[in-house]
Design an enzyme around this catalytic site. Structure first.
Site, PDB file in Angstrom:
ATOM      1  N   ASP A 294      -4.522   5.505   6.011  1.00 29.04           N
ATOM      2  CA  ASP A 294      -5.033   6.754   6.573  1.00 29.04           C
ATOM      3  C   ASP A 294      -6.141   6.384   7.562  1.00 29.04           C
ATOM      4  OD1 ASP A 294      -5.573   9.497   6.815  1.00 29.04           O
ATOM      5  OD2 ASP A 294      -6.779   9.575   5.009  1.00 29.04           O
TER       6      ASP A 294
ATOM      7  N   ARG B 186       2.149  12.285  -8.827  1.00 29.82           N
ATOM      8  CA  ARG B 186       2.605  10.905  -8.569  1.00 29.82           C
ATOM      9  C   ARG B 186       4.066  10.721  -8.963  1.00 29.82           C
ATOM     10  NH1 ARG B 186      -1.971   7.783  -7.380  1.00 29.82           N
ATOM     11  NH2 ARG B 186      -3.839   8.212  -8.604  1.00 29.82           N
TER      12      ARG B 186
ATOM     13  N   PHE C 134      -1.786  16.292   4.292  1.00 38.70           N
ATOM     14  CA  PHE C 134      -2.015  15.686   2.981  1.00 38.70           C
ATOM     15  C   PHE C 134      -0.699  15.666   2.222  1.00 38.70           C
ATOM     16  CE2 PHE C 134      -3.333  15.165  -1.369  1.00 38.70           C
ATOM     17  CZ  PHE C 134      -4.294  14.170  -1.238  1.00 38.70           C
TER      18      PHE C 134
ATOM     19  N   GLU D 215       0.840  -1.214   0.000  1.00 38.18           N
ATOM     20  CA  GLU D 215       0.000   0.000   0.000  1.00 38.18           C
ATOM     21  C   GLU D 215       0.867   1.254   0.000  1.00 38.18           C
ATOM     22  OE1 GLU D 215      -2.724   1.404  -0.336  1.00 38.18           O
ATOM     23  OE2 GLU D 215      -4.420   0.315   0.517  1.00 38.18           O
ATOM     24  N   ASP D 216       0.321   2.333  -0.497  1.00 32.38           N
ATOM     25  CA  ASP D 216       1.031   3.613  -0.432  1.00 32.38           C
ATOM     26  C   ASP D 216       0.897   4.245   0.952  1.00 32.38           C
ATOM     27  OD1 ASP D 216      -1.717   4.162  -0.732  1.00 32.38           O
ATOM     28  OD2 ASP D 216      -1.438   5.681  -2.278  1.00 32.38           O
TER      29      ASP D 216
HETATM   30  P1  IMP Z   1      -7.818   5.069   3.866  1.00 31.59           P
HETATM   31  O1  IMP Z   1      -8.854   4.131   3.322  1.00 31.59           O
HETATM   32  O2  IMP Z   1      -8.430   6.268   4.510  1.00 31.59           O
HETATM   33  O3  IMP Z   1      -6.800   4.398   4.760  1.00 31.59           O
HETATM   34  O4  IMP Z   1      -7.070   5.715   2.656  1.00 31.59           O
HETATM   35  C1  IMP Z   1      -6.275   5.020   1.808  1.00 31.59           C
HETATM   36  C2  IMP Z   1      -6.152   5.757   0.499  1.00 31.59           C
HETATM   37  O5  IMP Z   1      -6.474   7.164   0.573  1.00 31.59           O
HETATM   38  C3  IMP Z   1      -4.710   5.697   0.092  1.00 31.59           C
HETATM   39  O6  IMP Z   1      -4.412   4.489  -0.569  1.00 31.59           O
HETATM   40  C4  IMP Z   1      -4.567   6.931  -0.759  1.00 31.59           C
HETATM   41  O7  IMP Z   1      -4.933   6.625  -2.078  1.00 31.59           O
HETATM   42  C5  IMP Z   1      -5.553   7.925  -0.177  1.00 31.59           C
HETATM   43  N1  IMP Z   1      -4.869   8.886   0.712  1.00 31.59           N
HETATM   44  C6  IMP Z   1      -4.972   8.970   2.059  1.00 31.59           C
HETATM   45  N2  IMP Z   1      -4.206   9.970   2.542  1.00 31.59           N
HETATM   46  C7  IMP Z   1      -3.599  10.526   1.474  1.00 31.59           C
HETATM   47  C8  IMP Z   1      -2.661  11.611   1.331  1.00 31.59           C
HETATM   48  O8  IMP Z   1      -2.204  12.278   2.288  1.00 31.59           O
HETATM   49  N3  IMP Z   1      -2.266  11.884   0.055  1.00 31.59           N
HETATM   50  C9  IMP Z   1      -2.702  11.190  -1.028  1.00 31.59           C
HETATM   51  N4  IMP Z   1      -3.575  10.177  -0.925  1.00 31.59           N
HETATM   52  C10 IMP Z   1      -4.025   9.834   0.311  1.00 31.59           C
END
Ligand code: IMP
Length: 173
Positions: A99, A161, A148, A95-96
């Site tokens: 959050d 990206r 962010f 995963e990147d």
């Molecule tokens: P989650 O489901 O809230 O954990 O979010 C996961 C996805 O939200 C990540 O795989 C990202 O694609 C996007 N995301 C969450 N925070 C950021 C950020 O700070 N920058 C860019 N994308 C984010």
């Protein structure tokens, strides 16, 4: 004007991935690992991470879409599914960023129904202060504050990206 503030340099990313690769290999022993890159954000991390893991590794990808009506609720679905069967295999979700955890929680629940031998997770970034659901993350590249971020695969409306580093995005004030 919006501006970008470097948070993690390309060199720091490179050095951390060089540590993670051997740790991941040690966890799985000599067995084959299916690395599952979650598109699109993980594509650069995936490319660098698999090169840091010795031995048998295969690469698989899946795409997820999250629809966020509000900042506190999310509906996640798989937009591009795996083309390979993961039953009985050692899998590593790449995963990147984690959050809220909603995306990973959904993914792990879905992939677990396919009976992998092991299902572990490596995420380049972790924003623990934003978590809404507890999710197991076995390897984290960097814990970051609640900001962010863009770059090294992460986007804002599909832009940024290609940055080789991670930056905090500061919008126009
Ligand atoms: P989650 O489901 O809230 O954990 O979010 C996961 C996805 O939200 C990540 O795989 C990202 O694609 C996007 N995301 C969450 N925070 C950021 C950020 O700070 N920058 C860019 N994308 C984010």
């Amino acid at each position: 004007m919006a501006h970008l503030e470097t948070l993690i340099s390309a060199e720091q990313i490179r050095a951390r991935i060089a540590e993670l690769g051997p740790e991941i290999r040690a966890h799985f022993g000599d067995e084959p690992i299916v690395c599952i890159g979650v598109l699109k954000g993980s594509f650069l991390f995936m490319a660098d991470l698999v090169r840091a893991i010795d031995g048998p590794v295969s690469c698989a990808f899946l795409g997820v879409s999250s629809y966020r009506g509000t900042r506190t609720s999310g509906t996640v679905r798989i937009s591009h599914d795996l083309t390979e069967n993961i039953e009985g295999k050692n899998c590593l979700v790449v995963e990147d960023i984690v959050d809220t955890g909603l995306t990973l929680d959904y993914l792990l629940r879905t992939l677990n129904t396919r009976n992998p031998k092991k299902l572990a997770v490596a995420s380049l970034l972790d924003k623990p202060s934003r978590r809404q659901v507890e999710v197991p993350v076995d390897w984290v590249g960097f814990e970051i504050p609640n900001a962010f971020v863009v770059g090294y695969g992460l986007d804002l409306d599909q832009i940024y990206r290609n940055l080789p580093y991670i930056a905090i995005y500061h919008p126009d004030e």
